[in-house]
Design a protein around this motif. Sequence first.
Motif, short mmCIF file in Angstrom:
data_model
loop_
_atom_site.label_atom_id
_atom_site.label_comp_id
_atom_site.label_asym_id
_atom_site.label_seq_id
_atom_site.Cartn_x
_atom_site.Cartn_y
_atom_site.Cartn_z
N GLY A 56 -11.54 12.41 8.46
CA GLY A 56 -10.09 12.42 8.43
C GLY A 56 -9.49 11.10 8.02
O GLY A 56 -10.17 10.20 7.52
N GLN A 57 -8.17 10.98 8.25
CA GLN A 57 -7.44 9.79 7.84
C GLN A 57 -6.50 9.35 8.95
O GLN A 57 -5.93 10.17 9.66
CB GLN A 57 -6.60 10.09 6.60
N GLY A 58 -6.37 8.05 9.10
CA GLY A 58 -5.41 7.47 10.02
C GLY A 58 -4.48 6.54 9.27
O GLY A 58 -4.91 5.84 8.36
N THR A 59 -3.21 6.58 9.61
CA THR A 59 -2.22 5.75 8.96
C THR A 59 -1.39 5.05 10.02
O THR A 59 -0.98 5.68 11.00
CB THR A 59 -1.29 6.60 8.07
N MET A 60 -1.14 3.76 9.84
CA MET A 60 -0.26 3.02 10.73
C MET A 60 0.72 2.23 9.87
O MET A 60 0.34 1.32 9.14
CB MET A 60 -1.04 2.06 11.63
N ILE A 61 1.99 2.64 9.94
CA ILE A 61 3.05 2.01 9.15
C ILE A 61 3.93 1.21 10.10
O ILE A 61 4.45 1.75 11.07
CB ILE A 61 3.91 3.07 8.43
N THR A 62 4.09 -0.07 9.82
CA THR A 62 5.00 -0.92 10.57
C THR A 62 6.23 -1.10 9.68
O THR A 62 6.10 -1.38 8.49
CB THR A 62 4.36 -2.28 10.88
N PHE A 63 7.42 -0.91 10.27
CA PHE A 63 8.63 -0.93 9.47
C PHE A 63 9.79 -1.58 10.22
O PHE A 63 9.72 -1.80 11.42
CB PHE A 63 9.02 0.49 9.06
N GLU A 64 10.87 -1.85 9.47
CA GLU A 64 12.12 -2.32 10.03
C GLU A 64 13.22 -1.40 9.52
O GLU A 64 13.16 -0.92 8.39
CB GLU A 64 12.41 -3.76 9.60
N ALA A 65 14.24 -1.17 10.37
CA ALA A 65 15.36 -0.32 9.99
C ALA A 65 16.65 -0.88 10.59
O ALA A 65 16.64 -1.43 11.69
CB ALA A 65 15.14 1.11 10.48
N ASP A 66 17.73 -0.72 9.85
CA ASP A 66 19.04 -1.17 10.33
C ASP A 66 19.75 -0.02 11.04
O ASP A 66 20.80 0.46 10.59
CB ASP A 66 19.89 -1.70 9.15
N ALA A 67 19.16 0.43 12.13
CA ALA A 67 19.74 1.51 12.94
C ALA A 67 19.18 1.37 14.35
O ALA A 67 18.11 0.79 14.55
CB ALA A 67 19.36 2.87 12.35
N VAL A 116 0.87 -1.17 0.00
CA VAL A 116 0.00 0.00 0.00
C VAL A 116 0.91 1.23 0.00
O VAL A 116 1.82 1.33 0.83
CB VAL A 116 -0.94 0.01 1.23
N PRO A 117 0.70 2.16 -0.93
CA PRO A 117 1.59 3.33 -1.00
C PRO A 117 1.62 4.11 0.31
O PRO A 117 0.60 4.33 0.94
CB PRO A 117 0.97 4.18 -2.12
N VAL A 118 2.83 4.50 0.71
CA VAL A 118 3.02 5.29 1.92
C VAL A 118 2.87 6.76 1.56
O VAL A 118 3.50 7.25 0.63
CB VAL A 118 4.43 5.03 2.52
N SER A 119 2.01 7.44 2.30
CA SER A 119 1.80 8.87 2.12
C SER A 119 1.96 9.54 3.49
O SER A 119 1.13 9.36 4.37
CB SER A 119 0.40 9.14 1.55
#
Length: 168
Positions: free
Chosen positions: A92-103, A65-68
């Motif tokens: 309105g709008q709600g967004t929940m992005i789950t991510f991984e990062a190498d930091a 799903v595109p991240v905005s």
Amino acid sequence: MRTSALIVAATAMLGLAACGSETSGEFTTADGKDGEYTIDKETGETSMTITDEDGEASLRAGTNVPVSLPDGFTLFPGSKVVNNAVVNQPDGQGTMITFEADAPADKVVAHYRDAAKAAGFEIQMEMTTNGTQMVAGERASDGATMSVTATSGEPTSGQIILATKKAG
């Protein structure tokens, strides 16, 4: 209230997808609202819609799903999106992005804290506990809210939650 109904329904629909059940259908929420859902078995993306007297609420969730993000926000460099869920409602709008990062978690949270401050958010809470860091704030000009949580690991796992209200 509608957002939580969509999230509960999405969780149930993801379970159906894992079992090889239908890829589309209808459902009724606990409070009697009717809705429709679709699951793309190839991508795992879930879409659903609930319509009531207030209008239509929709959810779209999946890895692709595109991240905005709001102006001034970017994903932490090199992040991998694990899931992106977007709920649109009449107000309105709600967004929940789950991510991984190498930091490390502190660097990830600092990235979003700096972006939030630059975008006019007042930081209202910062917390560190058991390897997890969190920052949350609100923008007074439009009532938008944000929170970011990151837990150190290999990789660091994180979640961004943004809520915006429609003007009007």
